[in-house]
Design a protein around this motif. Structure first.
Motif, PDB file in Angstrom:
ATOM      1  N   CYS A  77       0.834  -1.203   0.000  1.00  0.00           N
ATOM      2  CA  CYS A  77       0.000   0.000   0.000  1.00  0.00           C
ATOM      3  C   CYS A  77       0.865   1.247   0.000  1.00  0.00           C
ATOM      4  N   ASP A  78       0.251   2.354  -0.399  1.00  0.00           N
ATOM      5  CA  ASP A  78       0.908   3.655  -0.335  1.00  0.00           C
ATOM      6  C   ASP A  78       0.768   4.223   1.073  1.00  0.00           C
ATOM      7  N   ALA A  79       1.265   5.453   1.267  1.00  0.00           N
ATOM      8  CA  ALA A  79       1.256   6.088   2.586  1.00  0.00           C
ATOM      9  C   ALA A  79      -0.166   6.161   3.162  1.00  0.00           C
ATOM     10  N   THR A  80      -0.295   5.795   4.440  1.00  0.00           N
ATOM     11  CA  THR A  80      -1.590   5.829   5.120  1.00  0.00           C
ATOM     12  C   THR A  80      -1.358   5.712   6.626  1.00  0.00           C
ATOM     13  N   ARG A  81      -2.361   6.063   7.410  1.00  0.00           N
ATOM     14  CA  ARG A  81      -2.281   5.967   8.869  1.00  0.00           C
ATOM     15  C   ARG A  81      -3.586   5.387   9.406  1.00  0.00           C
ATOM     16  N   ARG A 137       9.354  -4.428   2.466  1.00  0.00           N
ATOM     17  CA  ARG A 137       9.856  -3.242   1.759  1.00  0.00           C
ATOM     18  C   ARG A 137       9.238  -1.993   2.381  1.00  0.00           C
ATOM     19  N   GLY A 138      10.039  -0.916   2.497  1.00  0.00           N
ATOM     20  CA  GLY A 138       9.536   0.351   3.006  1.00  0.00           C
ATOM     21  C   GLY A 138       9.784   0.529   4.497  1.00  0.00           C
ATOM     22  N   THR A 179      -1.503   1.981  16.898  1.00  0.00           N
ATOM     23  CA  THR A 179      -1.598   2.829  15.717  1.00  0.00           C
ATOM     24  C   THR A 179      -0.487   2.443  14.744  1.00  0.00           C
ATOM     25  N   PHE A 180      -0.713   2.733  13.475  1.00  0.00           N
ATOM     26  CA  PHE A 180       0.343   2.532  12.482  1.00  0.00           C
ATOM     27  C   PHE A 180       0.433   3.764  11.596  1.00  0.00           C
ATOM     28  N   ASP A 181       1.625   4.047  11.131  1.00  0.00           N
ATOM     29  CA  ASP A 181       1.874   5.177  10.237  1.00  0.00           C
ATOM     30  C   ASP A 181       2.811   4.702   9.135  1.00  0.00           C
ATOM     31  N   VAL A 182       2.284   4.640   7.923  1.00  0.00           N
ATOM     32  CA  VAL A 182       3.073   4.234   6.754  1.00  0.00           C
ATOM     33  C   VAL A 182       3.439   5.504   5.993  1.00  0.00           C
ATOM     34  N   PRO A 183       4.705   5.954   6.053  1.00  0.00           N
ATOM     35  CA  PRO A 183       5.080   7.218   5.416  1.00  0.00           C
ATOM     36  C   PRO A 183       5.368   7.104   3.925  1.00  0.00           C
ATOM     37  N   GLU A 184       5.527   5.875   3.459  1.00  0.00           N
ATOM     38  CA  GLU A 184       5.858   5.660   2.058  1.00  0.00           C
ATOM     39  C   GLU A 184       5.340   4.288   1.638  1.00  0.00           C
ATOM     40  N   SER A 185       5.387   4.010   0.368  1.00  0.00           N
ATOM     41  CA  SER A 185       4.896   2.720  -0.118  1.00  0.00           C
ATOM     42  C   SER A 185       5.650   1.572   0.545  1.00  0.00           C
ATOM     43  N   LEU A 186       4.907   0.539   0.904  1.00  0.00           N
ATOM     44  CA  LEU A 186       5.541  -0.610   1.545  1.00  0.00           C
ATOM     45  C   LEU A 186       4.909  -1.909   1.069  1.00  0.00           C
TER      46      LEU A 186
END
Length: 323
Positions: free
Chosen positions: A58-62, A85-86, A114-121
């Motif tokens: 997925c792309d960046a999301t929280r 990856r990411g 909570t989770f914070d994805v700052p970039e694609s992973l």
């Protein structure tokens, strides 16, 4: 097998569709903000005998799992996350951890997170019943939120094993996948043991603190007992009693003392609340008023009714002083 991608969704509802898919794959989560219209995500999932193997990108999301999301989840599960990856930031019990490619982490469906994805992973998740691991590794809860960094050794063997399972999950039968879970849990338990950075005493202290928090949360339940506490924490009753050796008290005595202290505080407040002693005692798990009165007097050297009269007198004096 479930296969899903945002490519099959209208751009305007990709964020909504992704949140809905998380409910299906990774338990209830709430996205903190709607992803951009150009948001992309994909997911492959296989469910079998209470387990889930999930491969997603997925792309960046929280997102977050709070009390509301936890309360709507049936059954307790642990999840082993492998970041392929990411980067991803995860917060469990106010502790933030940063995952990088290759890292592993265990998370618990009953802990706010909570989770914070700052970039694609891209990541893999193995979700399994809580008892699948705690039955062979009772201290598993002490390792929730502890990063297992990528490096040669058993952790690399475990990640390679997970990669192979995910790559083959579309061709394996439910029976074969279920059979593969026993060696998976054994390997995970070994990795967690070998990767520990805490001495045995510190791990036991963490276990004790976790159990005490559980007791405090369920203190008003009259059915609270060593067996229900052990079951709720994925440990044996014997190990539970062993933990309380460090505080110089049995489990039952520690519960009774805590309940009596709560009752004492409420009796003092009953001067203004008007609650009866019986109501207070029963609200904190006592079901025999005579037993409660004897225990209260043994603990505080005064009967509950006498203590309430003393509290009334103190309240009267305070009012007179302020007049």
């Amino acid at each position: 097998m479930v296969r899903w991608s945002t490519e099959d969704e209208p751009e305007a509802r990709r964020g909504e569709a992704w949140e809905a898919m998380l409910q299906v794959s990774h338990l209830p989560w709430r996205l903190c903000a709607r992803p951009n219209l150009d948001f992309n995500a994909s997911l492959i999932m296989r469910q079998f005998d209470g387990y889930r193997l999930i491969k997603c990108a997925c792309d960046a999301t929280r997102g977050t799992r709070s009390v509301n999301e936890i309360s709507s989840t049936s059954g307790r599960a642990l999840s082993l996350l492998h970041l392929r990856r990411g980067r991803e930031a995860i917060t469990i019990a106010d502790t933030e951890i940063i995952l990088h490619a290759g890292d592993l982490v265990l998370w618990d469906s009953e802990r706010p997170m909570t989770f914070d994805v700052p970039e694609s992973l891209e990541k893999l998740t193995l979700m399994f019943p809580h008892s699948a691991l705690t039955s062979i590794f009772p201290n598993a809860q002490d390792y929730v939120g502890r990063v297992i960094a990528a490096r040669p050794g058993l952790s690399t063997l475990l990640t390679s094993y997970l990669d192979t399972l995910c790559d083959q999950m579309g061709t394996m039968s439910n029976e074969d996948l279920t059979a593969a879970m026993k060696p998976t849990m054994d390997l995970l338990a070994t990795v967690l043991t070998m990767e520990s950075r805490l001495p045995r005493q510190s791990l036991r202290a963490l276990s004790l603190a976790r159990v005490q928090q559980y007791i405090i949360k369920h203190l008003a339940d009259p059915l609270l007992s060593p067996s229900t506490i052990a079951e709720g924490n994925g440990i044996t009753v014997r190990y539970l009693h062993h933990l309380f050796e460090d505080v110089g008290s049995s489990v039952s005595c520690w519960i009774k003392r805590l309940r009596l202290e709560r009752c004492r505080d409420d009796i003092r407040c009953s001067v203004t609340t008007g609650r009866s002693i019986t109501e207070i005692a029963f609200s904190w798990g006592f079901n025999d008023l005579s037993h409660f009165s004897r225990a209260f007097k043994a603990q505080f050297d005064v009967a509950p009714r006498d203590y309430r009269r003393l509290a009334l007198g103190e309240a009267g004096q305070a009012m007179a002083s302020s007049a």
